[in-house]
Design an enzyme around this catalytic site. Structure first.
Site, short mmCIF file in Angstrom:
data_model
loop_
_atom_site.label_atom_id
_atom_site.label_comp_id
_atom_site.label_asym_id
_atom_site.label_seq_id
_atom_site.Cartn_x
_atom_site.Cartn_y
_atom_site.Cartn_z
N ASP A 12 1.03 -4.66 12.98
CA ASP A 12 -0.30 -5.10 13.42
C ASP A 12 -1.09 -5.72 12.27
O ASP A 12 -1.95 -6.57 12.48
CB ASP A 12 -1.06 -3.91 13.97
CG ASP A 12 -0.21 -3.09 14.91
OD1 ASP A 12 -0.47 -3.12 16.12
OD2 ASP A 12 0.75 -2.42 14.45
N GLU A 46 -4.34 -6.91 2.60
CA GLU A 46 -3.13 -7.53 3.15
C GLU A 46 -3.00 -9.01 2.81
O GLU A 46 -1.90 -9.49 2.52
CB GLU A 46 -3.07 -7.33 4.66
CG GLU A 46 -2.55 -5.95 5.10
CD GLU A 46 -3.56 -4.83 4.94
OE1 GLU A 46 -4.75 -5.14 4.69
OE2 GLU A 46 -3.18 -3.66 5.06
N HIS A 77 -1.76 -0.16 16.20
CA HIS A 77 -0.68 0.34 15.33
C HIS A 77 0.65 0.39 16.07
O HIS A 77 1.50 1.22 15.75
CB HIS A 77 -1.01 1.75 14.82
CG HIS A 77 -2.04 1.80 13.74
ND1 HIS A 77 -3.37 1.58 13.97
CD2 HIS A 77 -1.94 2.03 12.40
CE1 HIS A 77 -4.05 1.69 12.83
NE2 HIS A 77 -3.20 1.95 11.87
N GLU A 80 0.83 -1.20 0.00
CA GLU A 80 0.00 0.00 0.00
C GLU A 80 0.87 1.25 0.00
O GLU A 80 1.71 1.41 0.89
CB GLU A 80 -0.93 -0.03 1.22
CG GLU A 80 -1.95 -1.14 1.11
CD GLU A 80 -2.51 -1.59 2.46
OE1 GLU A 80 -2.47 -0.80 3.42
OE2 GLU A 80 -2.98 -2.75 2.53
C1 TPP Z 1 -5.76 -3.50 7.49
C2 TPP Z 1 -5.23 -2.13 7.32
N1 TPP Z 1 -4.45 -1.86 6.26
C3 TPP Z 1 -3.96 -0.63 6.08
C4 TPP Z 1 -4.23 0.37 6.97
C5 TPP Z 1 -3.65 1.74 6.80
N2 TPP Z 1 -4.69 2.65 6.36
C6 TPP Z 1 -5.35 3.41 7.25
S1 TPP Z 1 -6.54 4.31 6.53
C7 TPP Z 1 -6.18 3.69 5.02
C8 TPP Z 1 -6.96 4.15 3.84
C9 TPP Z 1 -8.38 3.80 3.95
O1 TPP Z 1 -9.06 4.24 2.83
P1 TPP Z 1 -10.62 4.34 2.84
O2 TPP Z 1 -11.20 3.07 3.31
O3 TPP Z 1 -11.02 4.81 1.50
O4 TPP Z 1 -10.93 5.42 3.95
P2 TPP Z 1 -10.55 6.98 3.97
O5 TPP Z 1 -9.23 7.11 4.64
O6 TPP Z 1 -10.52 7.46 2.57
O7 TPP Z 1 -11.62 7.62 4.79
C10 TPP Z 1 -5.13 2.80 5.09
C11 TPP Z 1 -4.54 2.11 3.94
C12 TPP Z 1 -5.02 0.03 8.09
N3 TPP Z 1 -5.28 0.94 9.04
N4 TPP Z 1 -5.52 -1.20 8.23
#
Ligand code: TPP
Ligand code: MG
Lengths: 325, 339
Positions: free
Chosen positions: B94, B69, B138, B38
């Site tokens: 995590d 993941e 985290h 990512e």
């Molecule tokens: C399982 C997991 N993978 C990656 C992340 C890191 N992460 C946090 S927010 C995010 C983006 C989420 O995108 P979206 O669902 O579109 O929500 P937005 O932030 O746009 O509100 C990522 C990749 C995470 N918190 N949990």
């Protein structure tokens, strides 16, 4: 369903309450008074407000890392929210959770979530419990466009559809997951296309228009209450700030023009313009609400700042429910 | 540093800089190496670990994936058994929990289940550790969980130079490896040879020689233990710090040799104490050096709770130099100040 003036006022109130809370949180973050990560909801207020105004108090919400808006819209206590974001003892989670785990179970807000996709199965579980108990409560899963790419999302929505659970799925499509544009990580243009794959109805709404969101939510909630199973709402929206923190412009992954174009459709400004032009709510009344909310937010900041850090003795409490036999 | 490292120009680099440099050098050397995860492409990783790679190697070799993941790790497994040498990134340690089936049921066991008929040159990189108010989902240190699964190799580098050399070893290794960077070390500077070099997996390092007590630490607990050792040196305590660097496989010989020399051992890790690596290390040391020990092997680790958000709580959660010094003094039977 056409909203009444009271409903319009409520939509405005909740949107503005979120906006002002978030802006204040952003300022504290910039001033280093807020530790950890801060994912602001600014720009997307019409979604939380629209859905939560359509909900009953007993309806539950599961949320995401961008979760403050959902709690404010559910009627969250700004004092406890601000204190939690600052890691203080009087916060919602006594300082243990912070921004990403803020919750109010009494308000049926089942928590923000640090794991993308983590909250959606929980809403499905709440929906199961409601059906099991035979009540007509509905649970709502708020989730981002990016989260629909993770296995947990797919498993949860499929299960809800298969078991015909009273759940409303609300996708906040803000076109990005962190710094990656949605079209790079899914081969469909509308997230709602996924609904067909689960055999449930899906609708697209303008996520910058609280009334449109409200109307769609009323439908979806009613369907769930009638025992007809889940509905998928895709709200097209945008976050003004960076994924995390308070930067807005000058980002590599999106253009400033794009940000400006969305801001021109701002959910609060547009709403205020429409209702005053239509003579439904007076400009004076809107201004009075703003003054009231500004004072509430200011008091919340003060409350948070004055709240002490948690006692060290609480470090090891709450790991388990105490056995009471 | 081990003998395999060539005499080369040595500069100061940050921990992340060393990681990034190794990736450039590895990817130039081997066309079969690609990165996926990512925000690893265009953004260069949310922490900057992968900065600039896409500019040189393009989108074909720097793949921005969906938030998926399980599929990210699966992509690595499938590509690895198909002859590529993938590096897949999970943003926070995590999140390995989200991908645990692919890691523990698939990657770890494929070779064995297939009677040897599969080779998995797969590297998983991730970021662990607490202390930045990132809260319970985290901040975790989950290495014990990974080390418990036969078939995986797990690396926890404690310095920029080790990070570079260990990453190279992971990527060149024909087995699934998991390299865990520590979030609080990203900006930490240290000397790093410019040339590409390898630090073999399973070979530990005596970071500081001493005679009174052996401190076994890895990851960020190494510099924290060094701080403790500095302080204690002023009081006449001589600490030997041994960093296994790889926690699976574990360099038991090195740990045991040091235990036999100093006769006292303190194990330090950021992870929760119960069922942590400290338990394994203590067990191995008592098996191999029981007669040499003048005190029970002590463990300094996190208490048994999720990681709290508030700095007011978190600073009592993560072991630090003060707690390490106290643990050492206790093991030496010396008075602990303030106790
Ligand atoms: C399982 C997991 N993978 C990656 C992340 C890191 N992460 C946090 S927010 C995010 C983006 C989420 O995108 P979206 O669902 O579109 O929500 P937005 O932030 O746009 O509100 C990522 C990749 C995470 N918190 N949990
Ligand atoms: Mg999004």
């Amino acid at each position: 369903m056409e909203p009444t003036v009271d409903i319009l006022k409520d939509l405005h109130y909740r949107m503005l309450r979120i906006r002002l809370f978030e802006e204040a949180a952003g300022r504290l973050f910039e001033g280093n008074k807020m530790p950890g990560f801060l994912h602001l909801y600014v720009g997307q207020e019409a979604v939380a407000a629209g859905v939560c105004v359509a909900m009953r108090d007993d309806d539950q919400v599961s949320s995401t890392h961008r979760g403050h808006g959902h709690l404010v819209a559910k009627g969250g206590d700004l004092n406890k929210m601000m204190a939690e974001l600052m890691g203080k003892a009087d916060g919602y989670c006594n300082g243990k959770g912070g921004s990403m785990h803020i919750c109010d179970l009494d308000l049926n807000m089942l928590g923000a979530n640090g794991i993308v996709g983590g909250g959606t199965p929980i809403a499905v579980g709440a929906g199961f419990a409601n059906k099991y108990k035979g009540n007509d409560t509905v649970s709502v899963a708020f989730f981002g466009d990016g989260s629909t790419n993770i296995g947990a999302f797919h498993e949860a929505i499929n299960m809800a559809a298969a078991l015909r659970l009273p759940v409303l799925f609300v996708c906040e499509n803000n076109e990005y997951g962190e710094y990656t544009r949605r079209d790079k990580v899914m081969a469909i243009n509308d997230v709602v296309d996924r609904a067909a794959g689960y055999g449930i109805p899906g609708v697209i709404v303008d996520g910058m228009d609280a009334v449109a969101v409200y109307e769609a939510a009323v439908e979806g909630l009613a369907r769930a209450r009638r025992g007809e199973g889940p509905t998928f709402i895709e709200a097209k929206t945008y976050r003004y700030y960076n994924h995390h923190g308070v930067q807005t412009l000058g980002m590599k992954y999106r253009t400033d023009e794009e940000v400006d174009a969305w801001k021109a459709k701002d959910c609060i400004e547009g709403f205020e313009r429409r209702v005053t032009e239509a003579g439904l709510i007076s400009a004076d009344e809107l201004a009075a609400v703003r003054v009231e909310l500004e004072a509430e937010v200011e008091a919340a900041v003060e409350f948070g700042e004055n709240s002490p850090l948690p006692e060290v003795s609480t470090l090891l409490t709450d790991v388990y429910t105490e056995v009471s036999r | 540093m081990t003998a395999t490292e060539p005499e080369a120009e040595v500069r100061e680099l940050t921990y992340l800089g060393a990681f990034n440099e190794a990736l450039f050098q590895l990817m130039r050397e081997d066309e079969d190496i690609f990165i996926a995860g990512e925000d690893v492409g265009l953004t260069g990783g949310v922490f900057g670990s992968f900065a600039g790679l896409i500019d040189e190697f393009g989108e074909r070799r720097c793949v921005d994936t969906p938030i998926s993941e399980q599929a990210i790790v699966g992509l690595g497994i499938g590509a690895a058994v198909s002859g590529l040498r993938p590096i897949v990134d999970l943003m926070f340690m995590d999140f390995i929990l989200v991908a645990m089936d692919q890691i523990a049921n698939q990657a770890a066991k494929l070779k064995y289940m297939f009677g040897g008929n599969a080779t998995l040159p797969l590297t998983i990189t991730t970021n662990g550790g607490a202390g930045v108010s990132a809260a319970a989902q985290h901040s975790q240190s989950l290495e014990a969980m990974l080390c418990h699964v036969p078939g995986l190799k797990v690396v926890m580098p404690s310095s920029p130079a080790d990070l570079k050399g260990l990453l190279v070893a992971c990527v060149r290794e024909d087995n699934p490896t998991i390299l865990v960077k520590n979030k609080r070390m990203f900006g930490k500077r240290g000397p790093v040879p410019e040339a590409l070099y390898e630090i073999p997996l399973g070979v530990g390092n005596v970071v500081r020689e001493g005679t009174d007590v052996t401190v076994v630490a890895y990851g960020r607990m190494v510099p924290e233990s060094e701080k403790a050792a500095e302080r204690l040196a002023e009081e006449g305590v001589s600490c030997e710090i041994v960093d296994p660097r790889t926690v699976q496989p574990l360099d038991t010989d090195l740990l045991v040799a040091s235990a036999r020399k100093t006769n006292r051992v303190v194990v330090v890790h950021e992870a929760v104490r119960f069922g942590g690596l400290g338990a394994e290390i203590a067990a191995q040391i008592q098996e191999e050096a029981f007669d040499y020990l003048d005190a029970p092997v002590a463990r300094i680790a996190a208490p048994f709770s999720p990681i709290p958000f508030s700095p007011g709580l978190e600073r009592h959660y993560v072991p630090n130099a003060k707690r390490i010094s106290e643990g050492i003094l206790e093991t030496l039977g010396r008075p602990v100040p303030g106790a």
